[in-house]
Design a protein around this motif. Structure first.
Motif, PDB file in Angstrom:
ATOM      1  N   GLU A 182       0.686  -0.979   0.334  1.00 49.64           N
ATOM      2  CA  GLU A 182       0.132   0.209   0.381  1.00 49.64           C
ATOM      3  C   GLU A 182       0.590   0.631   0.263  1.00 49.64           C
ATOM      4  O   GLU A 182       0.298   2.357   0.450  1.00 49.64           O
ATOM      5  CB  GLU A 182      -0.811   0.021   1.483  1.00 49.64           C
ATOM      6  N   GLY A 183       2.121   1.045  -0.690  1.00 49.78           N
ATOM      7  CA  GLY A 183       3.363   2.691  -0.467  1.00 49.78           C
ATOM      8  C   GLY A 183       2.532   3.137  -1.226  1.00 49.78           C
ATOM      9  O   GLY A 183       2.848   4.711  -1.153  1.00 49.78           O
ATOM     10  N   GLY A 184       1.983   3.709  -2.420  1.00 50.64           N
ATOM     11  CA  GLY A 184       1.460   4.347  -3.017  1.00 50.64           C
ATOM     12  C   GLY A 184      -0.171   4.805  -2.692  1.00 50.64           C
ATOM     13  O   GLY A 184      -0.069   6.212  -3.267  1.00 50.64           O
ATOM     14  N   GLU A 185      -0.624   4.365  -1.638  1.00 52.19           N
ATOM     15  CA  GLU A 185      -1.166   4.906  -1.241  1.00 52.19           C
ATOM     16  C   GLU A 185      -1.662   6.866  -0.497  1.00 52.19           C
ATOM     17  O   GLU A 185      -0.373   7.530  -0.240  1.00 52.19           O
ATOM     18  CB  GLU A 185      -2.104   4.182   0.031  1.00 52.19           C
ATOM     19  N   GLU A 186      -2.615   7.301  -0.449  1.00 50.32           N
ATOM     20  CA  GLU A 186      -2.825   8.730   0.001  1.00 50.32           C
ATOM     21  C   GLU A 186      -1.383   8.812   1.868  1.00 50.32           C
ATOM     22  O   GLU A 186      -1.955   8.129   1.767  1.00 50.32           O
ATOM     23  CB  GLU A 186      -3.509   9.763   0.511  1.00 50.32           C
ATOM     24  N   GLY A 187      -0.476   9.930   0.885  1.00 49.68           N
ATOM     25  CA  GLY A 187       0.681   9.510   1.957  1.00 49.68           C
ATOM     26  C   GLY A 187       1.230   9.086   2.260  1.00 49.68           C
ATOM     27  O   GLY A 187       1.783   7.920   2.036  1.00 49.68           O
ATOM     28  N   GLU A 188       2.761   8.887   2.435  1.00 49.96           N
ATOM     29  CA  GLU A 188       3.937   8.448   2.711  1.00 49.96           C
ATOM     30  C   GLU A 188       4.210   8.004   3.299  1.00 49.96           C
ATOM     31  O   GLU A 188       3.920   8.218   4.737  1.00 49.96           O
ATOM     32  CB  GLU A 188       5.365   9.892   2.817  1.00 49.96           C
ATOM     33  N   VAL A 189       4.580   6.560   3.536  1.00 50.20           N
ATOM     34  CA  VAL A 189       4.847   5.196   4.398  1.00 50.20           C
ATOM     35  C   VAL A 189       6.384   5.825   4.750  1.00 50.20           C
ATOM     36  O   VAL A 189       6.966   5.394   4.049  1.00 50.20           O
ATOM     37  CB  VAL A 189       4.595   3.653   3.531  1.00 50.20           C
ATOM     38  N   LYS A 190       6.265   6.288   6.145  1.00 56.26           N
ATOM     39  CA  LYS A 190       7.949   6.371   6.931  1.00 56.26           C
ATOM     40  C   LYS A 190       8.601   5.382   7.624  1.00 56.26           C
ATOM     41  O   LYS A 190       7.387   4.416   8.047  1.00 56.26           O
ATOM     42  CB  LYS A 190       7.233   7.693   7.737  1.00 56.26           C
ATOM     43  N   MET A 191       9.853   4.992   7.559  1.00 58.52           N
ATOM     44  CA  MET A 191      10.169   4.091   8.302  1.00 58.52           C
ATOM     45  C   MET A 191      10.087   4.653   9.812  1.00 58.52           C
ATOM     46  O   MET A 191      10.224   5.407  10.381  1.00 58.52           O
ATOM     47  CB  MET A 191      11.665   4.415   8.253  1.00 58.52           C
ATOM     48  N   GLN A 192       9.266   3.454  10.577  1.00 59.62           N
ATOM     49  CA  GLN A 192       8.765   3.744  11.410  1.00 59.62           C
ATOM     50  C   GLN A 192       9.819   2.436  13.198  1.00 59.62           C
ATOM     51  O   GLN A 192      10.025   1.085  12.389  1.00 59.62           O
ATOM     52  CB  GLN A 192       7.252   3.326  11.839  1.00 59.62           C
ATOM     53  N   GLU A 193       9.552   3.311  13.560  1.00 58.50           N
ATOM     54  CA  GLU A 193       9.771   2.013  14.774  1.00 58.50           C
ATOM     55  C   GLU A 193       8.817   2.261  15.761  1.00 58.50           C
ATOM     56  O   GLU A 193       7.997   3.014  16.346  1.00 58.50           O
ATOM     57  CB  GLU A 193      11.075   2.902  15.395  1.00 58.50           C
ATOM     58  N   VAL A 194       8.259   0.589  16.215  1.00 57.12           N
ATOM     59  CA  VAL A 194       7.634   0.269  17.574  1.00 57.12           C
ATOM     60  C   VAL A 194       8.415  -0.207  18.543  1.00 57.12           C
ATOM     61  O   VAL A 194       9.028  -1.224  18.525  1.00 57.12           O
ATOM     62  CB  VAL A 194       6.682  -0.741  16.750  1.00 57.12           C
ATOM     63  N   LEU A 195       7.652   0.534  19.411  1.00 50.36           N
ATOM     64  CA  LEU A 195       8.727   0.547  20.573  1.00 50.36           C
ATOM     65  C   LEU A 195       7.170  -0.056  21.966  1.00 50.36           C
ATOM     66  O   LEU A 195       6.722  -0.276  21.501  1.00 50.36           O
ATOM     67  CB  LEU A 195       9.027   1.664  21.480  1.00 50.36           C
ATOM     68  N   VAL A 196       7.503  -0.668  23.346  1.00 51.92           N
ATOM     69  CA  VAL A 196       7.374  -0.450  24.103  1.00 51.92           C
ATOM     70  C   VAL A 196       7.349   0.082  25.805  1.00 51.92           C
ATOM     71  O   VAL A 196       8.648   0.464  25.765  1.00 51.92           O
ATOM     72  CB  VAL A 196       7.263  -2.288  24.955  1.00 51.92           C
TER      73      VAL A 196
END
Length: 174
Positions: free
Chosen positions: A129-143
């Motif tokens: 879904e990378g081309g969907e509206e808005g950019e998919v940014k690199m993300q860090e998932v944390l606890v």
């Protein structure tokens, strides 16, 4: 398939989260850090939520993640960091973070998240879904280390960081 496990999820200290949240509030624009509170029940007045919560956190009951993780991943695709917590961040918070990260990687590709050690996950193909509206940014998932119990002990009375804090409730419980 993701190589991330509950044990290998990145953690964030209460102090580091505090700094990130205070910085975010002074710099308007898109949310860079999103906090997800994972209580055990759907009711916002359950014991996990009634004593207070981190300001601007999202309330996402753990039992709902099986059917809401994909939508949550889409909503938060622009955030740099997503921090999950429950009361102690020993079971529900880490399990929710793992479920979310796996769903995010399924939707946007394995290269869409930062793994343990702060490195980019090896690319597993293009995100669907990378081309969907808005950019998919690199993300860090944390606890959140120590969960809300640890957070309230340090920042419960700080109205910039915690909403609806009930000190008497926490003193009675702990």
């Amino acid at each position: 398939m993701s190589s991330v496990t509950v044990a290998s999820l990145n953690r964030i200290s209460c102090e580091r989260l505090r700094t990130l949240l205070l910085t975010q509030h002074t710099q308007p624009g898109e949310e860079k850090v999103v906090v997800v509170d994972v209580p055990s029940r759907l009711n916002k007045q359950d014991p996990d939520h009634i004593g207070g919560h981190i300001k601007s956190s999202r309330h996402v009951p753990s039992g709902s993640l099986d059917y809401t993780a994909a939508e949550l991943a889409r909503q938060l695709k622009g955030a740099e960091k997503v921090v999950f917590h429950c009361l102690l961040s020993q079971q529900r918070g880490p399990s929710a973070a793992l479920r979310y990260q796996m769903e995010r990687e399924r939707l946007f590709g394995r290269g869409s998240t930062v793994t343990a050690g702060g490195t980019k996950e090896e690319e597993g193909g293009e995100g669907r879904e990378g081309g969907e509206e808005g950019e998919v940014k690199m993300q860090e998932v944390l606890v959140l280390d120590g969960g809300f119990a640890g957070w309230q002990a340090k920042y419960g009375n700080d109205e910039r960081l915690t909403e609806n804090y009930n000190k008497e409730l926490w003193e009675a419980e702990y």
